[in-house]
Design a protein around this motif. Structure first.
Motif, PDB file in Angstrom:
ATOM      1  N   VAL A   1       0.851  -1.187   0.000  1.00 53.39           N
ATOM      2  CA  VAL A   1       0.000   0.000   0.000  1.00 53.39           C
ATOM      3  C   VAL A   1       0.885   1.234   0.000  1.00 53.39           C
ATOM      4  N   GLN A   2       0.672   2.095  -0.986  1.00 55.74           N
ATOM      5  CA  GLN A   2       1.370   3.372  -1.037  1.00 55.74           C
ATOM      6  C   GLN A   2       0.352   4.482  -0.771  1.00 55.74           C
ATOM      7  N   VAL A   3       0.664   5.326   0.198  1.00 56.09           N
ATOM      8  CA  VAL A   3      -0.256   6.385   0.616  1.00 56.09           C
ATOM      9  C   VAL A   3       0.223   7.714   0.051  1.00 56.09           C
ATOM     10  N   HIS A   4      -0.683   8.448  -0.592  1.00 53.48           N
ATOM     11  CA  HIS A   4      -0.308   9.674  -1.302  1.00 53.48           C
ATOM     12  C   HIS A   4      -1.182  10.842  -0.863  1.00 53.48           C
ATOM     13  N   LEU A   5      -0.566  11.936  -0.475  1.00 58.86           N
ATOM     14  CA  LEU A   5      -1.269  13.195  -0.251  1.00 58.86           C
ATOM     15  C   LEU A   5      -1.276  13.939  -1.580  1.00 58.86           C
ATOM     16  N   ALA A   6      -2.417  13.938  -2.268  1.00 58.32           N
ATOM     17  CA  ALA A   6      -2.476  14.500  -3.621  1.00 58.32           C
ATOM     18  C   ALA A   6      -3.923  14.742  -4.024  1.00 58.32           C
ATOM     19  N   ASP A   7      -4.095  15.563  -5.050  1.00 56.76           N
ATOM     20  CA  ASP A   7      -5.402  15.799  -5.662  1.00 56.76           C
ATOM     21  C   ASP A   7      -5.703  14.627  -6.583  1.00 56.76           C
ATOM     22  N   VAL A   8      -6.833  13.957  -6.370  1.00 55.79           N
ATOM     23  CA  VAL A   8      -7.133  12.758  -7.154  1.00 55.79           C
ATOM     24  C   VAL A   8      -7.320  13.071  -8.637  1.00 55.79           C
ATOM     25  N   VAL A   9      -7.758  14.287  -8.953  1.00 56.72           N
ATOM     26  CA  VAL A   9      -7.987  14.633 -10.361  1.00 56.72           C
ATOM     27  C   VAL A   9      -6.682  14.643 -11.146  1.00 56.72           C
ATOM     28  N   ASP A  10      -5.592  15.033 -10.496  1.00 52.72           N
ATOM     29  CA  ASP A  10      -4.301  15.149 -11.181  1.00 52.72           C
ATOM     30  C   ASP A  10      -3.374  13.972 -10.933  1.00 52.72           C
ATOM     31  N   PHE A  11      -3.784  13.026 -10.104  1.00 58.13           N
ATOM     32  CA  PHE A  11      -2.880  11.944  -9.727  1.00 58.13           C
ATOM     33  C   PHE A  11      -2.646  11.007 -10.912  1.00 58.13           C
ATOM     34  N   PRO A  12      -1.375  10.668 -11.240  1.00 58.19           N
ATOM     35  CA  PRO A  12      -1.099   9.786 -12.383  1.00 58.19           C
ATOM     36  C   PRO A  12      -1.543   8.353 -12.113  1.00 58.19           C
ATOM     37  N   MET A  13      -2.146   7.736 -13.117  1.00 58.11           N
ATOM     38  CA  MET A  13      -2.620   6.351 -13.007  1.00 58.11           C
ATOM     39  C   MET A  13      -2.235   5.579 -14.259  1.00 58.11           C
TER      40      MET A  13
ATOM     41  N   THR B   1     -16.508  10.093  -3.422  1.00 59.69           N
ATOM     42  CA  THR B   1     -15.431  11.050  -3.684  1.00 59.69           C
ATOM     43  C   THR B   1     -15.804  12.032  -4.782  1.00 59.69           C
ATOM     44  N   LEU B   2     -16.388  11.523  -5.883  1.00 60.06           N
ATOM     45  CA  LEU B   2     -16.669  12.373  -7.044  1.00 60.06           C
ATOM     46  C   LEU B   2     -17.563  13.550  -6.675  1.00 60.06           C
ATOM     47  N   GLN B   3     -18.459  13.360  -5.716  1.00 57.12           N
ATOM     48  CA  GLN B   3     -19.402  14.421  -5.329  1.00 57.12           C
ATOM     49  C   GLN B   3     -18.713  15.637  -4.720  1.00 57.12           C
ATOM     50  N   PHE B   4     -17.464  15.487  -4.275  1.00 54.74           N
ATOM     51  CA  PHE B   4     -16.710  16.601  -3.710  1.00 54.74           C
ATOM     52  C   PHE B   4     -15.784  17.264  -4.742  1.00 54.74           C
ATOM     53  N   ILE B   5     -15.803  16.773  -5.973  1.00 51.23           N
ATOM     54  CA  ILE B   5     -14.965  17.324  -7.031  1.00 51.23           C
ATOM     55  C   ILE B   5     -15.806  18.295  -7.871  1.00 51.23           C
ATOM     56  N   ALA B   6     -15.186  19.379  -8.289  1.00 52.41           N
ATOM     57  CA  ALA B   6     -15.897  20.374  -9.093  1.00 52.41           C
ATOM     58  C   ALA B   6     -16.587  19.708 -10.287  1.00 52.41           C
ATOM     59  N   SER B   7     -17.819  20.106 -10.545  1.00 54.11           N
ATOM     60  CA  SER B   7     -18.613  19.449 -11.591  1.00 54.11           C
ATOM     61  C   SER B   7     -17.932  19.447 -12.945  1.00 54.11           C
ATOM     62  N   ASP B   8     -17.212  20.525 -13.253  1.00 57.03           N
ATOM     63  CA  ASP B   8     -16.596  20.624 -14.574  1.00 57.03           C
ATOM     64  C   ASP B   8     -15.320  19.795 -14.699  1.00 57.03           C
ATOM     65  N   ARG B   9     -14.915  19.102 -13.634  1.00 58.18           N
ATOM     66  CA  ARG B   9     -13.722  18.251 -13.696  1.00 58.18           C
ATOM     67  C   ARG B   9     -14.054  16.763 -13.536  1.00 58.18           C
ATOM     68  N   ARG B  10     -15.310  16.452 -13.337  1.00 59.77           N
ATOM     69  CA  ARG B  10     -15.677  15.054 -13.088  1.00 59.77           C
ATOM     70  C   ARG B  10     -15.478  14.182 -14.326  1.00 59.77           C
TER      71      ARG B  10
ATOM     72  N   LEU C   1     -15.448   1.203  -9.287  1.00 59.35           N
ATOM     73  CA  LEU C   1     -16.558   1.204  -8.341  1.00 59.35           C
ATOM     74  C   LEU C   1     -16.805   2.657  -7.938  1.00 59.35           C
ATOM     75  N   LEU C   2     -17.960   3.183  -8.312  1.00 61.24           N
ATOM     76  CA  LEU C   2     -18.317   4.580  -8.053  1.00 61.24           C
ATOM     77  C   LEU C   2     -19.529   4.633  -7.138  1.00 61.24           C
ATOM     78  N   SER C   3     -19.377   5.200  -5.953  1.00 59.92           N
ATOM     79  CA  SER C   3     -20.489   5.384  -5.020  1.00 59.92           C
ATOM     80  C   SER C   3     -20.713   6.876  -4.810  1.00 59.92           C
ATOM     81  N   GLU C   4     -21.987   7.283  -4.764  1.00 61.86           N
ATOM     82  CA  GLU C   4     -22.313   8.711  -4.688  1.00 61.86           C
ATOM     83  C   GLU C   4     -23.647   8.942  -3.990  1.00 61.86           C
ATOM     84  N   LYS C   5     -23.780  10.111  -3.378  1.00 61.48           N
ATOM     85  CA  LYS C   5     -25.105  10.604  -3.034  1.00 61.48           C
ATOM     86  C   LYS C   5     -25.736  11.106  -4.324  1.00 61.48           C
ATOM     87  N   ILE C   6     -27.004  10.800  -4.545  1.00 60.67           N
ATOM     88  CA  ILE C   6     -27.637  11.164  -5.807  1.00 60.67           C
ATOM     89  C   ILE C   6     -28.867  12.034  -5.553  1.00 60.67           C
TER      90      ILE C   6
END
Length: 248
Positions: A112-124, A135-144, A162-167
């Motif tokens: 397990v590697q733990v990273h303090l980073a913005d998930v939108v910019d994190f390399p995958m 998680t996605l619900q806390f990201i700006a709508s225009d970046r989802r 696996l995507l879980s959200e309040k809808i």
């Protein structure tokens, strides 16, 4: 587990919700008493990791908070796979690092590697499973869409998100009914009317929900071949999205 009493006393001004040290200290209790079905979703993430994670691949837990999903997946996946637990909240990451350090020396477990980073910019890259658990619900709508595009590109054929959200719901009567049922759930879990009201105020400009149809259409547009909503409890839902190609 510390009990969540952050909003138990009246405040002159309720600030914007933040994943700070105060929240990190009570987060397991907070989310269990705020999100109906949260424990069931975690158990399915554990199950899905055993099914989808391939030897030598990467797993990304984006917005990992205290690492509940990460630590459940770790014993289930091949030991030569690597889990990247990513969050932009220092208080969450510091606590998770301490937990990971306690088990890091066990060679039978995946790293397990733990990273303090913005998930939108994190390399995958070369991923077999990605988790976006509320998680996605806390990201700006225009970046989802940008994030989902990058996830689909990073997944190997047959890999899963696996995507879980309040809808939310287009039908105002349905929206009101399921919102009321969610409030009943929180009351049954011991939250007072004051706590419910103050937390709602703190989240108004932070958590922006969307409809299940919006999530499904965006996942399809990002390139996922199969988009399967598999869970809903009141106004919370989870979707399994699979990238096309060979896989399990």
């Amino acid at each position: 587990m510390s009990r969540d009493q952050i909003y138990a006393l009246p405040r002159d001004q309720v600030g914007q919700f933040q994943f700070d040290e105060q929240v990190a200290r009570v987060f397991p209790d907070m989310i269990a008493r705020s999100v109906p079905g949260y424990g069931s979703i975690l158990s399915i993430i554990e199950q899905l990791s055993a099914r989808f994670v391939q030897p030598g691949t990467q797993v990304y837990d984006l917005g990992c908070s205290l690492g509940a999903a990460t630590l459940l997946m770790q014993p289930q996946i091949p030991p030569d796979a690597t889990i990247h637990a990513v969050d932009n909240a220092p208080a969450m990451i510091d606590r998770l690092r301490s937990r990971v350090d306690q088990i890091r020396q066990r060679p039978t477990l995946a790293k397990v590697q733990v990273h303090l980073a913005d998930v939108v910019d994190f390399p995958m890259d070369h991923a077999s499973l990605v988790v976006l658990n509320f998680t996605l619900q806390f990201i700006a709508s225009d970046r989802r869409r940008e994030l989902l595009d990058r996830i689909c590109q990073a997944l190997i054929p047959g890999g899963a998100l696996l995507l879980s959200e309040k809808i939310c719901f287009d039908d105002p009567h349905q929206q009101q009914l399921l919102s009321d049922l969610h409030l009943d759930f929180k009351r049954a879990c011991g939250y007072s009317e004051l706590e419910i009201a103050q937390k709602r105020t703190s989240l108004e400009k932070t958590l922006i929900p969307e409809s299940l149809a919006t999530h499904t259409e965006r996942l399809q547009a990002a390139g996922f071949a199969t988009v399967a909503p598999w869970f809903q409890c009141f106004n919370f839902a989870s979707i399994l999205a699979i990238k096309g190609g060979q896989g399990r």
